[in-house]
Design a protein around this motif. Structure first.
Motif, short mmCIF file in Angstrom:
data_model
loop_
_atom_site.label_atom_id
_atom_site.label_comp_id
_atom_site.label_asym_id
_atom_site.label_seq_id
_atom_site.Cartn_x
_atom_site.Cartn_y
_atom_site.Cartn_z
N ALA A 284 8.35 -7.79 5.05
CA ALA A 284 9.34 -8.73 5.58
C ALA A 284 9.30 -8.76 7.11
N GLN A 285 9.17 -7.63 7.75
CA GLN A 285 9.14 -7.52 9.21
C GLN A 285 7.95 -6.66 9.64
N ILE A 286 7.64 -6.72 10.93
CA ILE A 286 6.54 -5.92 11.46
C ILE A 286 7.04 -5.11 12.66
N VAL A 287 6.34 -4.00 12.90
CA VAL A 287 6.60 -3.17 14.07
C VAL A 287 5.25 -2.82 14.69
N PRO A 288 5.00 -3.25 15.94
CA PRO A 288 3.77 -2.83 16.61
C PRO A 288 3.88 -1.36 17.02
N VAL A 289 2.80 -0.62 16.82
CA VAL A 289 2.79 0.81 17.10
C VAL A 289 1.63 1.12 18.04
N VAL A 290 1.88 2.00 19.00
CA VAL A 290 0.82 2.52 19.85
C VAL A 290 0.85 4.04 19.71
N TYR A 291 -0.34 4.64 19.55
CA TYR A 291 -0.45 6.08 19.34
C TYR A 291 -1.64 6.60 20.12
N ARG A 292 -1.44 7.74 20.76
CA ARG A 292 -2.54 8.37 21.50
C ARG A 292 -2.84 9.71 20.84
N GLY A 293 -4.00 9.78 20.22
CA GLY A 293 -4.40 11.00 19.53
C GLY A 293 -5.33 10.68 18.38
N ALA A 294 -5.71 11.72 17.66
CA ALA A 294 -6.60 11.55 16.52
C ALA A 294 -5.78 11.12 15.30
N LEU A 295 -6.26 10.09 14.63
CA LEU A 295 -5.59 9.61 13.42
C LEU A 295 -6.02 10.45 12.22
N PRO A 296 -5.19 10.55 11.19
CA PRO A 296 -5.58 11.27 9.98
C PRO A 296 -6.79 10.59 9.34
N ASP A 297 -7.57 11.36 8.60
CA ASP A 297 -8.77 10.83 7.96
C ASP A 297 -8.45 9.72 6.96
N LEU A 298 -7.31 9.79 6.29
CA LEU A 298 -6.96 8.79 5.29
C LEU A 298 -6.30 7.54 5.87
N PHE A 299 -6.13 7.49 7.18
CA PHE A 299 -5.49 6.34 7.81
C PHE A 299 -6.45 5.16 7.81
N LYS A 300 -6.02 4.02 7.25
CA LYS A 300 -6.80 2.79 7.29
C LYS A 300 -5.90 1.59 7.09
N GLU A 301 -6.43 0.44 7.40
CA GLU A 301 -5.69 -0.80 7.22
C GLU A 301 -5.41 -1.02 5.74
N THR A 302 -4.33 -1.70 5.45
CA THR A 302 -3.82 -2.02 4.10
C THR A 302 -3.32 -0.79 3.34
N LYS A 303 -3.24 0.35 3.98
CA LYS A 303 -2.73 1.58 3.35
C LYS A 303 -1.41 1.97 3.99
N GLY A 304 -0.66 2.78 3.30
CA GLY A 304 0.63 3.23 3.80
C GLY A 304 0.51 4.24 4.92
N ALA A 305 1.43 4.16 5.88
CA ALA A 305 1.46 5.11 6.99
C ALA A 305 2.89 5.28 7.46
N VAL A 306 3.16 6.44 8.04
CA VAL A 306 4.46 6.74 8.64
C VAL A 306 4.19 7.23 10.05
N ALA A 307 4.88 6.64 11.01
CA ALA A 307 4.72 7.05 12.41
C ALA A 307 6.05 7.62 12.91
N ASN B 278 12.53 -8.27 -1.55
CA ASN B 278 13.49 -9.14 -2.23
C ASN B 278 14.27 -10.00 -1.24
N THR B 279 14.60 -9.44 -0.09
CA THR B 279 15.30 -10.21 0.94
C THR B 279 14.41 -11.33 1.46
N ALA B 280 13.13 -11.05 1.64
CA ALA B 280 12.19 -12.07 2.13
C ALA B 280 12.06 -13.20 1.09
N LYS B 281 12.05 -12.87 -0.19
CA LYS B 281 11.97 -13.89 -1.23
C LYS B 281 13.23 -14.75 -1.24
#
Length: 147
Positions: free
Chosen positions: A81-104, A141-144
Motif C-alpha cells: 500500500a505504501q513505500i519507505v525509501p531506506v538507506v543503509y551503510r554496511g554489509a547486507l545479509p546473504d539472503l537479502f534480495k529484491e522481491t523478498k521480505g526484509a526488516v530494517a 485490504n485498505t488499498a483494495k
C-alpha cells in the motif's frame, strides 16, 4: 532511638532503594525498546520521530541501488500500500534480495528516508511473523478498498 524507630527507618530506606532500582530498570527498558511499524504506519505518521524503530515489508523489484563506495545501499520497502525509501551503510545479509521480505532497524530522517543501522532478511519462504503478516494484510485490504 527505639528499636521500633530503627525498624521503620530500615524499611523506609529499603523501599527507597527498591524504588530507585525499579526506576533505573524501567528507564533502561524504555530506552532499548524498539517497535515494528509497517510502511503504511510510517506514511500515516504513527512511527516515532527521533527514536529508533523497525520497518518491514517486501523489497521492491528494481529499487536496490549500491553507491560507489560499495557499502552504502538504497532500496525501497513496501507493504503493497505504501513505500519507505531506506538507506543503509554496511554489509547486507546473504539472503537479502529484491522481491523478498526484509526488516530494517533505524530512524526516519527529516527528508522521509529511513536511515537503517541494521537490516534483517527473511530467512524462510514460508514464514512471516503473525504481526507482520497481519499488518501487510490490513494494508492490502485498505488499498483494495480505496481503489
Amino acid at each position: 532511638m527505639k528499636a521500633r524507630h530503627k525498624r521503620f527507618l530500615l524499611i523506609a530506606v529499603a523501599l527507597g532503594l527498591l524504588a530507585a532500582a525499579t526506576a533505573l530498570v524501567l528507564n533502561a527498558f524504555r530506552d532499548n525498546l524498539v517497535f515494528f511499524h509497517t510502511p503504511s504506519e510510517v506514511a500515516e505518521g504513527k512511527a516515532p520521530q527521533g527514536r529508533p524503530f523497525r520497518v518491514g515489508g517486501m523489497v521492491l523489484p528494481g529499487s536496490l541501488e549500491r553507491d560507489a563506495d560499495g557499502l552504502t545501499v538504497r532500496f525501497i520497502i513496501s507493504d503493497t500500500a505504501q513505500i519507505v525509501p531506506v538507506v543503509y551503510r554496511g554489509a547486507l545479509p546473504d539472503l537479502f534480495k529484491e522481491t523478498k521480505g526484509a526488516v530494517a532497524q533505524g530512524s526516519l530522517g527529516a527528508d522521509g528516508v529511513f536511515v537503517a543501522t541494521e537490516v534483517l532478511a527473511k530467512h524462510d519462504e514460508n514464514y512471516m511473523p503473525p504481526e507482520a503478516q497481519d499488518a501487510i494484510d490490513r494494508a492490502h485490504n485498505t488499498a483494495k478498498t480505496l481503489q
